[in-house]
Design an enzyme around this catalytic site. Structure first.
Site, mmCIF file in Angstrom:
data_model
loop_
_atom_site.group_PDB
_atom_site.id
_atom_site.type_symbol
_atom_site.label_atom_id
_atom_site.label_comp_id
_atom_site.label_asym_id
_atom_site.label_seq_id
_atom_site.Cartn_x
_atom_site.Cartn_y
_atom_site.Cartn_z
ATOM 1 C CE1 TYR A 49 10.056 7.339 -8.652
ATOM 2 C CE2 TYR A 49 10.170 6.758 -10.970
ATOM 3 C CZ TYR A 49 10.191 6.385 -9.653
ATOM 4 O OH TYR A 49 10.362 5.062 -9.320
ATOM 5 C CG HIS A 112 5.621 4.664 -5.835
ATOM 6 N ND1 HIS A 112 5.990 5.808 -6.501
ATOM 7 C CD2 HIS A 112 6.773 3.976 -5.643
ATOM 8 C CE1 HIS A 112 7.296 5.813 -6.704
ATOM 9 N NE2 HIS A 112 7.791 4.716 -6.180
#
Length: 288
Positions: A49, A112
């Site tokens: 992110y 992730h």
């Protein structure tokens, strides 16, 4: 607020604040600070992110202002695929994330994606947990068959599996498998990224009127009643507060069934079974 008990014995809030796609670091820091001020205690970010530093600054500021103590917060980050290819990559990624965020430890670190050499990466996470870099470890976007294969091959069972889950993609089989291993399910995009007309859906709206709630609040409540921890995201102060205001009502069994019947059986956001997507994500990298 309700809490889920992880397989480590730690308590994780059933609702938290996500910062996916908040790329402006000043906006991210402000949003996280406002979330903490509103009562959120679970904060979710990821290396991919690019805003771990902003979340860390907000946490430091909230602690300095006396809003919370560090032990009141549950901070999560995730390791991206670029750091899941050989032994040591994931361990180094966790250390970099700690340095960027300015935190002494994470409460939870997830892989992730189920891509790259995720077995080697997961063993790095196990080492990170043993060395005190994180209190718990887990995975994200692991489908049932992949999750079972991992669980049958590792020393530490994942504490959490974070997956897309909302009324239009209910993930019942995923939920069953996770429960069988004592893994807490966590929903990213619990509001379907605004797709499917979720904010004006007739059924969600009608149910909401009964309780004085919005369609979005009903959708969030539905997920937590199924046992999912949720991490809705917003940069608007009123919506941040609204998303947290779901703990003073409960849906009936019939209302839960009505909402679950909206399931389309697949994602409208991302297709993890697309070979081109898998190839692209394996080669996607960023500064970290």
């Amino acid at each position: 607020m309700e809490f889920a008990t992880l397989n480590t014995g730690a308590r994780m809030p059933m609702e938290g604040f996500g910062v996916y796609q908040i790329t402006d670091l000043d906006v991210c820091e402000k949003s996280v600070y406002e979330a903490i001020k509103a009562g959120y205690r679970l904060l979710d970010t990821a290396a991919a992110y690019g805003n771990e530093s902003a979340l860390g600054k907000a946490v430091k500021r909230a602690i300095a202002d006396g809003l919370v103590k560090r032990e009141d917060l549950f901070n999560t980050t995730k390791v991206w695929v670029q750091d899941m290819h050989k032994a040591g990559d994931t361990y180094a990624s966790v250390k970099r994330s700690l340095a960027l965020s300015g935190l002494d430890y994470f409460d939870l670190v997830l892989l992730h994606q189920a891509m790259g050499d995720y077995f080697t990466a997961y063993r790095d996470l196990e080492k990170a947990a043993k060395d005190g870099l994180t209190k718990a470890i887990g995975v994200s976007n692991y489908f049932p068959s992949i999750l079972v294969n991992l669980c049958e091959s590792v020393e530490i069972i994942p504490a959490v599996n974070q997956i897309e889950a909302h009324p239009f993609f209910t993930r019942e089989e995923d939920l069953r498998v996770m429960k069988s291993y004592g893994i807490v399910p966590q929903a990213w995009s619990p509001l379907a990224e605004g797709n499917y007309g979720i904010f004006t859906d007739p059924d969600l709206t009608a149910i909401g009127k009964k309780y004085g709630k919005t369609a979005a609040q009903v959708a969030l409540r539905w997920n937590v009643q199924r046992g999912f921890s949720i991490i809705p995201k917003s940069t608007h102060e009123e919506r941040i507060k609204e998303n947290l205001d779901i703990w003073d009502f409960a849906l009936t069994e019939d209302e839960m069934k009505t909402i679950s019947a909206k399931d389309k059986g697949k994602s409208g956001i991302i297709n993890h079974f697309d070979p081109d997507l898998v190839k692209n994500l394996n080669h996607l990298s960023f500064e970290h």
